[in-house]
Write an enzyme that holds these catalytic residues in place. Sequence first.
Site, PDB file in Angstrom:
ATOM      1  N   HIS A 196      21.512   3.985  49.431  1.00  0.00           N
ATOM      2  CA  HIS A 196      20.787   3.872  47.987  1.00  0.00           C
ATOM      3  C   HIS A 196      22.224   2.895  47.267  1.00  0.00           C
ATOM      4  O   HIS A 196      23.232   2.918  47.465  1.00  0.00           O
ATOM      5  CB  HIS A 196      21.170   5.253  47.419  1.00  0.00           C
ATOM      6  CG  HIS A 196      20.212   5.032  46.109  1.00  0.00           C
ATOM      7  ND1 HIS A 196      20.588   4.775  45.090  1.00  0.00           N
ATOM      8  CD2 HIS A 196      18.709   5.364  45.963  1.00  0.00           C
ATOM      9  CE1 HIS A 196      19.433   4.828  43.861  1.00  0.00           C
ATOM     10  NE2 HIS A 196      18.352   5.060  44.780  1.00  0.00           N
ATOM     11  N   GLU A 222      14.722  -1.389  48.173  1.00  0.00           N
ATOM     12  CA  GLU A 222      14.729  -1.119  46.630  1.00  0.00           C
ATOM     13  C   GLU A 222      15.833  -2.121  46.045  1.00  0.00           C
ATOM     14  O   GLU A 222      16.933  -2.133  46.152  1.00  0.00           O
ATOM     15  CB  GLU A 222      15.630   0.378  46.577  1.00  0.00           C
ATOM     16  CG  GLU A 222      14.729   1.312  47.073  1.00  0.00           C
ATOM     17  CD  GLU A 222      15.211   2.679  46.527  1.00  0.00           C
ATOM     18  OE1 GLU A 222      14.143   3.309  45.612  1.00  0.00           O
ATOM     19  OE2 GLU A 222      16.499   3.008  46.364  1.00  0.00           O
TER      20      GLU A 222
HETATM   21  O1  LIG Z   1      16.377   4.815  42.977  1.00  0.00           O
HETATM   22  C1  LIG Z   1      15.025   4.977  43.112  1.00  0.00           C
HETATM   23  C2  LIG Z   1      14.845   5.844  44.204  1.00  0.00           C
HETATM   24  O2  LIG Z   1      15.873   6.049  45.152  1.00  0.00           O
HETATM   25  C3  LIG Z   1      14.075   4.437  42.327  1.00  0.00           C
HETATM   26  O3  LIG Z   1      14.270   5.164  41.026  1.00  0.00           O
HETATM   27  P1  LIG Z   1      13.274   4.701  39.774  1.00  0.00           P
HETATM   28  O4  LIG Z   1      11.846   5.062  40.567  1.00  0.00           O
HETATM   29  O5  LIG Z   1      13.732   5.635  38.543  1.00  0.00           O
HETATM   30  O6  LIG Z   1      13.377   3.201  39.583  1.00  0.00           O
END
Ligand SMILES: O=C(CO)COP(=O)(O)O
Length: 218
Positions: free
Chosen positions: A58, A128
């Site tokens: 992450h 992400e």
């Molecule tokens: O980090 C996230 C999922 O791991 C995404 O967070 P948000 O949906 O709050 O942007």
Amino acid sequence: MHFISLSATTSIDFMGKLTQKYLFLSLIVFCLLYDSSDSSCSVEQLKDIGCKWVILGHSERRHVIGEDDQFIGKKAAFALNEGLGVIACIGELLEEREAGKTFDVCFQQLKAFADVVPSWDNIVIAYEPVWAIGTGKVATPQQAQEVHVAVRDWLKKNVSEEVASKTRIIYGGSVNGSNCGELAKEEDIDGFLVGGASLKGPEFATIVNSVTTKKVAA
Ligand SMILES: O=C(CO)COP(=O)(O)O
């Protein structure tokens, strides 16, 4: 000592590529908070509380705690060998996107997983973009789809065609009840990794339904 950090994130994903008819929806709620802190617990502790999946790589672990690609890869291999599923996060910083390095960054992060994991059976890839996490600035469906296709293509060339078609690639970063529908329409977006919106019951239900509706419609 091997530590796997927990996240307060909720993940929704489903299998569509393998069996177009069979809908699989999984909801993973991690119980421990403080994703960006150094609170970690062992695989044994995780298994003891019934945890089946861990989120690794992450952005907060990469950019706040300072874990590098190789360390994250080692944690993934360890978790898989211990019987946990891995949600493998990849994604570029804003300056990397602006410098045209999005694919390079994602492929390098992906390679660090591919170099060490024993199998891809229990891995879900989460794209992400760091600039989209918790910012309210979601990737456009086109931006997300472009990376998801590239990731699938990378898997095809560097792992196998089978892994490329079977592996679920989910999107995370400011997904909410208003933008999930358009994102879910994209062919290679297999689900979502949801942070903030998972705390809002009805909105979270909308996100769940957006993926369900997509596959039912397909
Ligand atoms: O980090 C996230 C999922 O791991 C995404 O967070 P948000 O949906 O709050 O942007």
